[in-house]
Design a protein around this motif. Structure first.
Motif, mmCIF file in Angstrom:
data_model
loop_
_atom_site.group_PDB
_atom_site.id
_atom_site.type_symbol
_atom_site.label_atom_id
_atom_site.label_comp_id
_atom_site.label_asym_id
_atom_site.label_seq_id
_atom_site.Cartn_x
_atom_site.Cartn_y
_atom_site.Cartn_z
ATOM 1 N N LEU A 112 -4.832 64.782 54.672
ATOM 2 C CA LEU A 112 -5.308 64.691 53.293
ATOM 3 C C LEU A 112 -6.393 65.735 53.054
ATOM 4 O O LEU A 112 -7.271 65.930 53.905
ATOM 5 N N ALA A 113 -6.340 66.372 51.894
ATOM 6 C CA ALA A 113 -7.467 67.159 51.405
ATOM 7 C C ALA A 113 -7.804 66.602 50.024
ATOM 8 O O ALA A 113 -6.960 66.632 49.116
ATOM 9 N N LEU A 114 -8.990 66.070 49.894
ATOM 10 C CA LEU A 114 -9.428 65.378 48.685
ATOM 11 C C LEU A 114 -10.503 66.222 48.019
ATOM 12 O O LEU A 114 -11.601 66.401 48.565
ATOM 13 N N ILE A 115 -10.201 66.744 46.829
ATOM 14 C CA ILE A 115 -11.060 67.733 46.179
ATOM 15 C C ILE A 115 -11.640 67.150 44.893
ATOM 16 O O ILE A 115 -10.899 66.678 44.022
ATOM 17 N N ASP A 116 -12.960 67.206 44.771
ATOM 18 C CA ASP A 116 -13.637 66.780 43.537
ATOM 19 C C ASP A 116 -13.075 65.450 43.050
ATOM 20 O O ASP A 116 -12.568 65.347 41.917
ATOM 21 N N THR A 117 -13.182 64.436 43.894
ATOM 22 C CA THR A 117 -12.567 63.157 43.577
ATOM 23 C C THR A 117 -13.432 62.022 44.099
ATOM 24 O O THR A 117 -14.510 62.234 44.663
ATOM 25 N N THR A 118 -12.956 60.804 43.946
ATOM 26 C CA THR A 118 -13.692 59.611 44.338
ATOM 27 C C THR A 118 -12.710 58.527 44.751
ATOM 28 O O THR A 118 -11.514 58.612 44.440
ATOM 29 N N ALA A 119 -13.233 57.504 45.432
ATOM 30 C CA ALA A 119 -12.397 56.364 45.818
ATOM 31 C C ALA A 119 -12.501 55.227 44.814
ATOM 32 O O ALA A 119 -11.845 54.197 44.986
ATOM 33 N N GLY A 120 -13.291 55.403 43.764
ATOM 34 C CA GLY A 120 -13.410 54.356 42.756
ATOM 35 C C GLY A 120 -14.570 54.628 41.823
ATOM 36 O O GLY A 120 -15.523 55.338 42.180
ATOM 37 N N TYR A 121 -14.479 54.064 40.629
ATOM 38 C CA TYR A 121 -15.480 54.316 39.589
ATOM 39 C C TYR A 121 -16.300 53.068 39.295
ATOM 40 O O TYR A 121 -15.775 51.947 39.302
ATOM 41 N N VAL A 205 -12.731 66.621 52.774
ATOM 42 C CA VAL A 205 -13.257 66.333 51.444
ATOM 43 C C VAL A 205 -14.010 67.568 50.963
ATOM 44 O O VAL A 205 -14.943 68.034 51.633
ATOM 45 N N LEU A 206 -13.591 68.108 49.829
ATOM 46 C CA LEU A 206 -14.242 69.263 49.220
ATOM 47 C C LEU A 206 -14.840 68.839 47.878
ATOM 48 O O LEU A 206 -14.214 68.087 47.130
ATOM 49 N N VAL A 207 -16.024 69.347 47.562
ATOM 50 C CA VAL A 207 -16.638 69.012 46.279
ATOM 51 C C VAL A 207 -17.476 70.183 45.785
ATOM 52 O O VAL A 207 -18.169 70.841 46.563
ATOM 53 N N GLY A 208 -17.396 70.444 44.496
ATOM 54 C CA GLY A 208 -18.218 71.484 43.890
ATOM 55 C C GLY A 208 -19.691 71.132 43.958
ATOM 56 O O GLY A 208 -20.092 69.993 43.692
ATOM 57 N N PRO A 215 -19.970 64.052 41.884
ATOM 58 C CA PRO A 215 -20.937 64.922 42.548
ATOM 59 C C PRO A 215 -20.927 64.786 44.066
ATOM 60 O O PRO A 215 -20.287 63.891 44.634
ATOM 61 N N PRO A 216 -21.635 65.691 44.759
ATOM 62 C CA PRO A 216 -21.638 65.674 46.211
ATOM 63 C C PRO A 216 -22.001 64.323 46.828
ATOM 64 O O PRO A 216 -21.449 63.971 47.877
ATOM 65 N N ALA A 217 -22.885 63.560 46.210
ATOM 66 C CA ALA A 217 -23.235 62.246 46.760
ATOM 67 C C ALA A 217 -22.019 61.324 46.790
ATOM 68 O O ALA A 217 -21.833 60.542 47.732
ATOM 69 N N VAL A 218 -21.170 61.406 45.760
ATOM 70 C CA VAL A 218 -19.943 60.610 45.713
ATOM 71 C C VAL A 218 -18.972 61.090 46.786
ATOM 72 O O VAL A 218 -18.345 60.284 47.492
ATOM 73 N N ALA A 219 -18.855 62.398 46.927
ATOM 74 C CA ALA A 219 -17.962 62.962 47.942
ATOM 75 C C ALA A 219 -18.428 62.576 49.348
ATOM 76 O O ALA A 219 -17.607 62.311 50.237
ATOM 77 N N ARG A 220 -19.736 62.525 49.537
ATOM 78 C CA ARG A 220 -20.260 62.156 50.851
ATOM 79 C C ARG A 220 -19.896 60.718 51.198
ATOM 80 O O ARG A 220 -19.511 60.416 52.330
ATOM 81 N N ALA A 229 -13.529 62.160 58.775
ATOM 82 C CA ALA A 229 -13.336 63.073 57.640
ATOM 83 C C ALA A 229 -14.440 64.130 57.644
ATOM 84 O O ALA A 229 -15.587 63.854 58.019
ATOM 85 N N ARG A 230 -14.079 65.326 57.208
ATOM 86 C CA ARG A 230 -15.041 66.424 57.142
ATOM 87 C C ARG A 230 -15.363 66.734 55.687
ATOM 88 O O ARG A 230 -14.459 66.799 54.847
ATOM 89 N N LEU A 231 -16.636 66.898 55.380
ATOM 90 C CA LEU A 231 -17.084 67.212 54.025
ATOM 91 C C LEU A 231 -17.538 68.661 53.966
ATOM 92 O O LEU A 231 -18.305 69.112 54.816
ATOM 93 N N GLU A 232 -17.061 69.376 52.937
ATOM 94 C CA GLU A 232 -17.550 70.731 52.678
ATOM 95 C C GLU A 232 -17.950 70.838 51.216
ATOM 96 O O GLU A 232 -17.214 70.390 50.335
ATOM 97 N N ILE A 233 -19.126 71.433 50.980
ATOM 98 C CA ILE A 233 -19.607 71.658 49.624
ATOM 99 C C ILE A 233 -19.137 73.041 49.175
ATOM 100 O O ILE A 233 -19.348 74.037 49.874
ATOM 101 N N VAL A 234 -18.514 73.101 48.012
ATOM 102 C CA VAL A 234 -18.050 74.380 47.452
ATOM 103 C C VAL A 234 -19.194 74.969 46.631
ATOM 104 O O VAL A 234 -19.605 74.378 45.626
#
Length: 264
Positions: A112-121, A205-208, A215-220, A229-234
């Protein structure tokens, strides 16, 4: 090209050769949002892009939809094309779909590559999605295009690349109001935060850096919930990082997928 999948006609495109790689687009877009990334990815992978139910050239049934339904659409598309297993990349709404597919049909997912997303709102964000759904149905998509563009692309990028910005604005402005609204309702109800530990595939997990929507806190939190899972900030990117930082995202995906390719 189109196939019938899970009771809907789904429009798709395939490029390249190699292991299967599936790309899922954000709310209000279509498969063309990936255009700039496909040439590099297709040099190593057989890239499947598709228009989600309610978007682009796919059917637009009346809503509401659910993310579980959209994930079933994706799985049915894979079955129709006789794709047993795939790497799955999703941005924003596509990332929600990717997580749901990994939970509902884990045997189909190699990574999986999850970009600018979340697991729930949270409730406040869910309310915003329902308000956007109502606005789309009442006023049409042009009323939502400018606000979406401001969240998706940073101001500096919009000024430096007006043609790219206009392409994205037009993509949203011409989206199907009912498909957009029904998908907003799907996102408002989406929440797999308590199930992330069930995902057991290599995950990036990629996030702008400047993403105002997820935002990055959500991606983290998303990355922390999935084992290894690996997190990278774009850098210098808002919500649509695949457009704003195309080369960074392409390189990050290529490096990750090369390591995960042994899973197919």
């Amino acid at each position: 090209m189109k196939v019938s999948a899970n009771g809907a006609s789904i429009h798709y495109a395939v490029d390249g050769h190699g292991p299967w790689l599936t790309l899922a687009h954000p709310l209000g877009a279509d498969l063309t949002v990936w255009d700039d990334l496909v040439p590099d990815l297709a040099a190593r992978f057989r890239v499947l892009r598709y228009d989600s139910r309610g978007h682009g050239g796919s059917d637009v049934p009346r809503g509401p939809y659910t993310i579980k339904q959209l994930a079933a659409d994706a799985t049915a598309l894979l079955s129709s094309l006789e794709i047993p297993r795939t790497h799955f990349v999703g941005i924003s709404m596509g990332g929600a779909v990717a997580q749901q597919v990994a939970l509902d049909a884990p045997e189909r997912i190699a990574s999986l590559a999850l970009i600018d997303t979340t697991a729930g709102y949270d409730d406040a964000d869910a309310k915003v999605f329902l308000e956007r759904a109502a606005k789309a149905r009442e006023q049409g998509m042009k009323a939502l295009a400018d606000g979406t563009l401001e969240r998706w692309l940073g101001e500096r990028f919009r000024k430096r690349h007006p043609e790219q910005a206009e392409r994205i604005r037009a993509l949203v402005a011409h989206a199907r109001p009912e498909g957009f609204a029904a998908s907003c309702e799907a996102l408002a109800a989406f929440d797999v935060r308590t199930r992330l530990a069930e995902i057991d595939v290599p995950t990036l997990v990629l996030v702008g850096e400047n993403d105002p929507s997820t935002p990055p806190a959500v991606a983290r939190r998303l990355a922390d919930g999935i084992a290894d899972a690996r997190l990278e900030i774009v850098p210098d990117a808002a919500h649509l990082s695949i457009v704003e930082q195309k080369q960074f995202v392409t390189n990050a995906l290529a490096t990750f997928l090369q390591g995960a390719a042994s899973n197919v």
